[in-house]
Design an enzyme around this catalytic site. Structure first.
Site, mmCIF file in Angstrom:
data_model
loop_
_atom_site.group_PDB
_atom_site.id
_atom_site.type_symbol
_atom_site.label_atom_id
_atom_site.label_comp_id
_atom_site.label_asym_id
_atom_site.label_seq_id
_atom_site.Cartn_x
_atom_site.Cartn_y
_atom_site.Cartn_z
ATOM 1 N N GLU A 53 68.925 19.280 63.349
ATOM 2 C CA GLU A 53 69.466 20.560 63.813
ATOM 3 C C GLU A 53 68.960 20.810 65.240
ATOM 4 O OE1 GLU A 53 69.870 25.115 62.104
ATOM 5 O OE2 GLU A 53 68.008 24.015 61.719
ATOM 6 N N CYS A 59 69.707 22.912 57.284
ATOM 7 C CA CYS A 59 68.464 23.669 57.252
ATOM 8 C C CYS A 59 68.399 24.704 56.128
ATOM 9 C CB CYS A 59 68.234 24.313 58.624
ATOM 10 S SG CYS A 59 66.506 24.791 58.932
ATOM 11 N N LYS A 119 77.303 25.864 59.667
ATOM 12 C CA LYS A 119 76.223 26.380 58.816
ATOM 13 C C LYS A 119 76.607 27.716 58.178
ATOM 14 C CE LYS A 119 71.224 27.266 59.064
ATOM 15 N NZ LYS A 119 70.061 27.279 60.010
#
Length: 281
Positions: A57, A170, A130
């Protein structure tokens, strides 16, 4: 139908093994410097036989301020970061996952935190924005991704000759329902920039749980060290097998995690404990 995701298993896997690599970085506020660092790691992993590689990321930009990435965001399909990923995949004949980069969103002051996948011909085959945005406050440590990031809406997976690969980024790691929505996958790729505080407590536990409950490999690729903006990321990039065994890891600093995915190992775990077939919800 969701254009990013197919629930169909597709053709049987054409290869029994796939060598994968996670490229851990400690990215800086300077895009060109980060791309050079990524290129060196890609070269090194390819020399070790890697066929599918993943970057972390924010691999291209870890700004001094949260809004630095907004200033450097790219239009979908155009820009130096996307050009780098496509050219690298094509030049080396590899699958390359750009862990996340900032793409333009509908909001003028925000970005989409997007993971892009390129095939060995350099063609983009998947994009994941995301979905779950990190928020954390403990003492003087505070993060609120909603201030600069627009949440994605759709899960995403893609097919390789080895099998289906599911994408996430994440903070998504904490939400197992996202991975269930992907159906059966052979590999989950999780680029991250976990903080040292949360990573030390939860990172490995969550990664091994995702591998065990989905009976698949998990390739976790992280930022890992002290950044120029003062942030400390946890690192500890790793490859976990379907039984929850860690096959390789890199604790801190730039470096490579590399090992083989084995179809026989997947089949062995799924046959001995057929939990995927026992699901009722």
């Amino acid at each position: 139908m969701n254009p990013h995701l197919s629930d169909l298993p597709g053709d049987p896997p054409a290869v029994p093994t796939l060598r994968v690599a996670a490229l851990q970085m400690v990215s800086t506020p300077r895009v060109e410097e980060n791309l050079r660092a990524a290129a060196r790691l890609i070269d090194e992993a390819v020399l070790q036989g890697a066929e599918l590689l993943a970057l972390p990321e924010y691999f291209a930009i870890m700004g001094m301020r949260d809004d630095d990435k907004v200033k450097l965001r790219e239009i979908d399909g155009h820009g130096p970061i996307q050009d780098f990923l496509a050219a690298s995949a094509r030049a080396h004949g590899i699958w390359l996952i750009g862990g996340s980069l900032p793409l333009c969103s509908e909001h003028p002051d925000k970005v989409l935190n997007s993971s892009l996948v390129y095939d060995p011909q350099g063609q983009r085959v998947a994009r994941y924005d995301k979905i779950h945005l990190f928020g954390f406050r403990q003492g003087i440590e505070s993060y609120d991704e909603r201030a600069t990031i627009e949440a994605g809406r759709q899960p995403a997976a893609f097919s390789t000759p080895f099998g289906r690969v599911g994408l996430s980024i994440c903070y998504d790691l904490r939400f197992p329902e996202l991975y269930r929505s992907l159906g059966v996958t052979e590999l989950l790729v999780i680029p991250a920039a976990f903080t040292e505080t949360t990573g030390r407590a939860h990172w490995e536990i969550l990664l091994r749980a995702r591998a065990i409950e989905n009976q698949c490999y998990v390739l976790a690729v992280a930022q890992g060290g002290r950044h120029q903006n003062g942030r400390e990321t946890h690192g500890n990039s790793m490859l976990v097998d379907p039984w929850g065994t860690i096959l390789d890891r890199k604790l801190k600093g730039p470096g490579i995690v590399i090992a083989d995915l084995e179809r026989a190992r997947l089949d062995e775990v799924r046959a001995s404990l057929p939990a995927l077939g026992h699901r009722v919800m």
